[in-house]
Design an enzyme around this catalytic site. Structure first.
Site, PDB file in Angstrom:
ATOM      1  N   GLU A 120       0.704  -1.449  -0.122  1.00 36.10           N
ATOM      2  CA  GLU A 120      -0.063  -0.195  -0.294  1.00 36.10           C
ATOM      3  C   GLU A 120       0.915   0.626   0.076  1.00 36.10           C
ATOM      4  O   GLU A 120       1.938   0.945   0.398  1.00 36.10           O
ATOM      5  CB  GLU A 120      -1.019  -0.134   1.589  1.00 36.10           C
ATOM      6  CG  GLU A 120      -2.086  -0.944   0.695  1.00 36.10           C
ATOM      7  CD  GLU A 120      -3.543  -0.986   1.745  1.00 36.10           C
ATOM      8  OE1 GLU A 120      -3.094   0.139   2.637  1.00 36.10           O
ATOM      9  OE2 GLU A 120      -4.370  -1.522   1.429  1.00 36.10           O
ATOM     10  N   HIS A 236      -8.953  11.293   2.595  1.00 38.63           N
ATOM     11  CA  HIS A 236      -8.846   9.595   1.799  1.00 38.63           C
ATOM     12  C   HIS A 236      -8.637  10.532  -0.088  1.00 38.63           C
ATOM     13  O   HIS A 236     -10.074  10.668  -0.378  1.00 38.63           O
ATOM     14  CB  HIS A 236      -9.995   9.097   1.949  1.00 38.63           C
ATOM     15  CG  HIS A 236      -9.406   7.347   1.355  1.00 38.63           C
ATOM     16  ND1 HIS A 236      -9.128   6.944  -0.252  1.00 38.63           N
ATOM     17  CD2 HIS A 236      -8.512   6.435   2.110  1.00 38.63           C
ATOM     18  CE1 HIS A 236      -8.806   6.045  -0.295  1.00 38.63           C
ATOM     19  NE2 HIS A 236      -7.930   5.087   1.343  1.00 38.63           N
ATOM     20  N   ARG A 282      -1.428   9.436   1.399  1.00 41.14           N
ATOM     21  CA  ARG A 282      -2.577   9.843   1.048  1.00 41.14           C
ATOM     22  C   ARG A 282      -2.571  11.462   1.148  1.00 41.14           C
ATOM     23  O   ARG A 282      -2.907  11.583   0.361  1.00 41.14           O
ATOM     24  CB  ARG A 282      -3.358   9.349   2.162  1.00 41.14           C
ATOM     25  CG  ARG A 282      -3.875   8.263   1.856  1.00 41.14           C
ATOM     26  CD  ARG A 282      -4.484   7.564   3.615  1.00 41.14           C
ATOM     27  NE  ARG A 282      -4.713   6.172   2.753  1.00 41.14           N
ATOM     28  CZ  ARG A 282      -5.143   4.935   3.647  1.00 41.14           C
ATOM     29  NH1 ARG A 282      -5.972   5.894   4.466  1.00 41.14           N
ATOM     30  NH2 ARG A 282      -5.590   4.052   3.225  1.00 41.14           N
ATOM     31  N   HIS A 347     -11.527  11.501   6.924  1.00 44.45           N
ATOM     32  CA  HIS A 347     -11.413   9.698   6.455  1.00 44.45           C
ATOM     33  C   HIS A 347     -10.569   8.816   8.161  1.00 44.45           C
ATOM     34  O   HIS A 347     -11.444   8.025   8.449  1.00 44.45           O
ATOM     35  CB  HIS A 347     -10.165   9.088   5.242  1.00 44.45           C
ATOM     36  CG  HIS A 347     -10.072   7.794   4.997  1.00 44.45           C
ATOM     37  ND1 HIS A 347     -11.503   6.810   5.215  1.00 44.45           N
ATOM     38  CD2 HIS A 347      -8.446   6.709   5.085  1.00 44.45           C
ATOM     39  CE1 HIS A 347     -10.858   5.293   5.216  1.00 44.45           C
ATOM     40  NE2 HIS A 347      -9.802   5.409   5.405  1.00 44.45           N
ATOM     41  N   ARG A 382      -1.549   9.516   9.016  1.00 40.21           N
ATOM     42  CA  ARG A 382      -1.021   8.052   9.793  1.00 40.21           C
ATOM     43  C   ARG A 382      -1.255   7.133   8.384  1.00 40.21           C
ATOM     44  O   ARG A 382      -1.179   7.436   7.186  1.00 40.21           O
ATOM     45  CB  ARG A 382      -2.616   7.203   9.580  1.00 40.21           C
ATOM     46  CG  ARG A 382      -2.851   5.677   9.856  1.00 40.21           C
ATOM     47  CD  ARG A 382      -4.142   5.877  10.003  1.00 40.21           C
ATOM     48  NE  ARG A 382      -5.143   5.662   8.785  1.00 40.21           N
ATOM     49  CZ  ARG A 382      -5.943   4.658   8.483  1.00 40.21           C
ATOM     50  NH1 ARG A 382      -6.221   4.025   8.740  1.00 40.21           N
ATOM     51  NH2 ARG A 382      -6.495   5.333   7.377  1.00 40.21           N
TER      52      ARG A 382
END
Ligand SMILES: Cc1cc2nc3c(=O)[nH]c(=O)nc-3n(C[C@H](O)[C@H](O)[C@H](O)COP(=O)(O)OP(=O)(O)OC[C@H]3O[C@@H](n4cnc5c(N)ncnc54)[C@H](O)[C@@H]3O)c2cc1C
Length: 569
Positions: A120, A236, A282, A347, A382
């Site tokens: 990811e 997000h 992100r 998000h 995060r």
């Protein structure tokens, strides 16, 4: 308020866990089994962000990976604000948490005998374990089944925690008040664990479910706990953007597997903004979309870009993303034939109730875990798939809890209230509708002082206007240990809407104040008037009551008062 005859004994537990996401369920299971535990949740037991989680859970468990690399990636994503010790603790305890989930029966996807891993964004190794694209559901179903068969855990669902019950000196937790079955009750206990998830509903566009109204953070704040880094919200980049459809998340893993982000003309624009293109962090990808739409569209607020899955083998799409295929199909999109319209949405809330490594907050007997907590593992941003891991690793710390005896409460009076709040609900519901749009426009992906200050002024006006309403005074004046019967389920619903709206307003107020104070851009907080990250701002934002401090120090693990040096803002 008429008094009814026989007061009943308040229910008494050792520990009350508020929230039944991954954090709350796992905490309830990890608590010593001799303790009487209440698991309170405001909807059905499986409703929360955890159940929505798709991509997976990060853990350096493959031989080609190690916790140090995971630590490095996490620190990098957090842009200088991670707590090193907290991150180290999380990555080193990841393998044990995963082993426990597997032992309990969570069916992660496998490659042969081995657990399958995907890559990811901003991870240097493929280390995200998954169960197709419904990883959260796989974890929650298993945890729920275990909780329901645990004799020491009593589940109280459709119950909304309202406020904490503290000792008169306000230094120790005694219990909570609860709105449940047309009653307000006070439950007595020695320990309260707040696991109420995030606060995405503060923003008009969010991937979070309706229950994510920041309740635990607001409850802790009202009780005087220290909150940290509330301005850091992760947006997000890729939520479904289709009129009438929810902002359903199109997982990061889709880009990890090779999907392209393209604009109206089919141009793959993400590389114009960052060398990692679609796999940049992100916040970078969200801003790339935001700026690209502002450059290319006449109505950027309502415009979208597209996520094209066609570069991925169809078989791979079918195997990895069955849920995304289904949901898109429901909204008339065939992912094998056409790109999915997407835009950014709020998000994940990095900020929350400041905790130490034992998940203890600044109030004795009060713990916070999961998205409600600020353990320090996420810093300013995060890393994808670290939040489920954080839920488990820090919830497991409750296995070490030591309970201080809490005397049984005296019998409570039962009062009945004749509620007539209908005329006030219109005003409350209007604010509930308007606040998220105001927050999205002012404290969303790109912020600047003027809009933030205007929004703060408006939020304060709303808070003042609600303070004079009878329903708000009723909630403010509830007395510990007094049981109140409401005269209708309508009144219960009205109290719930009011309590949630007040929580959202309080948290909106604190996010705005924190965002105004931070005159730089970092991680999830981007200020177009201060677009650079500044070393002078290598500070946390601490909030206690109306005091806001920017501080390089962290909450003391011995639970003594926090040491704030620094600049009052
Ligand atoms: C769509 C989506 C996809 C995601 N995908 C991933 C992913 O792949 N990997 C990852 O690591 N993270 C992911 N995340 C983030 C992650 O899911 C959450 O951060 C995490 O699940 C939070 O867990 P939690 O237990 O803290 O809260 P939640 O799971 O949100 O649970 C909160 C609970 O508290 C209850 N509650 C709230 N207020 C009250 C109240 N006043 N009284 C009583 N109960 C209350 C709720 O009903 C709910 O049961 C995703 C998030 C979303 C929204």
């Amino acid at each position: 308020m008429p008094r009814l005859k026989s007061p009943s004994i308040s229910p008494h537990f050792d520990v009350i866990v508020v929230g039944s996401g991954a954090a709350g369920l796992y905490a309830a299971l990890c608590l010593p089994t001799h303790l009487r535990v209440a698991l309170v949740t405001k909807n059905t037991i499986n409703m929360g962000s955890s159940n929505y989680a798709q991509g997976g859970i990060a853990a350096a468990v493959d031989p080609s990976d190690n916790p140090f690399l995971h630590l490095e990636d996490t620190l990098k994503a957090g842009v200088g604000l991670c707590d090193y010790e907290a991150v180290k603790f999380m990555v080193e305890n990841a393998a044990e948490a995963i082993a426990h989930l597997v032992e309990m029966g969570v069916a992660f996807d496998r490659k042969g005998e081995k657990l399958a891993m995907t890559l990811e964004a901003a991870h240097s190794r493929p280390r995200v374990l998954h169960s197709a694209d419904t990883t959260g559901r796989a974890i929650i179903d298993t945890l729920v089944a275990k909780v329901l068969e645990s004799p020491n855990i009593q589940v109280i669902s459709h119950a909304v925690a309202l406020n904490l019950w503290l000792t008169p000196q306000k230094d120790l937790v005694q219990g909570i008040s609860l709105l449940h079955k047309s009653k307000i009750q006070w439950l007595k206990c020695s320990v309260v664990v707040l696991a109420t998830g995030g606060g995405g509903q503060i923003f008009a566009q969010t991937t979070n479910p309706a229950v994510s109204t920041g309740d635990g953070t607001a409850i802790a704040w009202r009780a005087g706990a220290v909150l940290r880094d509330l301005e850091f919200f992760q947006f997000h980049p890729t939520a479904l953007s289709k009129p009438g459809a929810p902002h359903f998340l199109i997982s990061e893993a889709v880009r990890g597997e090779g999907a392209h982000l393209i604009d109206e003309k089919g141009y793959r624009f993400a590389f114009d903004y960052h060398p990692a293109g679609e796999l940049a962090p992100r916040d970078v990808v969200s801003r790339a979309i935001f700026h690209h739409l502002h450059k290319t569209s006449s109505d950027p607020t309502h415009a979208h870009v597209y996520l094209d899955l066609r570069p991925i083998e169809p078989e791979r799409i079918r195997y990895r993303f069955p849920n995304i295929i289904n949901v898109c199909q429901q909204w008339g999109i065939d992912v094998f034939q056409e790109p999915i319209p997407v835009s950014p949405a709020a998000h994940y809330w990095m900020g929350g109730v400041a905790c130490d490594l034992m998940s203890q907050t600044s109030i004795r007997g009060l713990y916070a875990i999961g998205e409600t907590a600020s353990t320090g593992v996420h810093g300013a941003n995060r890393l994808a798939s670290n939040s489920l891991l954080e839920c488990l690793v820090f919830a497991a710390q409750l296995s070490h809890i030591e309970i201080e005896p809490n005397l049984v409460a005296p019998d409570s009076d039962i009062s009945q209230v004749n509620s007539d709040w209908n005329s006030e609900m219109e005003q409350i519901e209007a604010i509930r509708q308007m606040l998220p749009s105001l927050m999205w426009e002012s404290a969303g992906i790109s912020r600047q002082a003027e809009l933030l200050n205007q929004a703060l002024y408006q939020v304060n006006r709303w808070r003042d206007s609600l303070a004079s309403l009878d329903i708000v005074k009723f909630l403010d004046n509830l007395l510990p240990n007094e049981m109140i019967e409401l005269n209708s389920t309508n009144a219960e619903q009205q109290l719930r809407i009011t309590a949630e709206t007040l929580n959202l307003l309080d948290m909106g107020y604190l996010i705005l104040k924190s965002a105004i104070s931070r005159a730089e851009s970092r991680g999830g907080h981007y200020r177009s008037d201060y677009p650079k990250t500044s070393n002078d701002w290598n500070l946390h934002t601490l909030v206690q009551g109306d005091r806001l401090l920017n501080s390089p120090t962290k909450i003391n693990s011995d639970n003594s008062k926090i040491n704030t040096v620094a600049v009052e803002a």
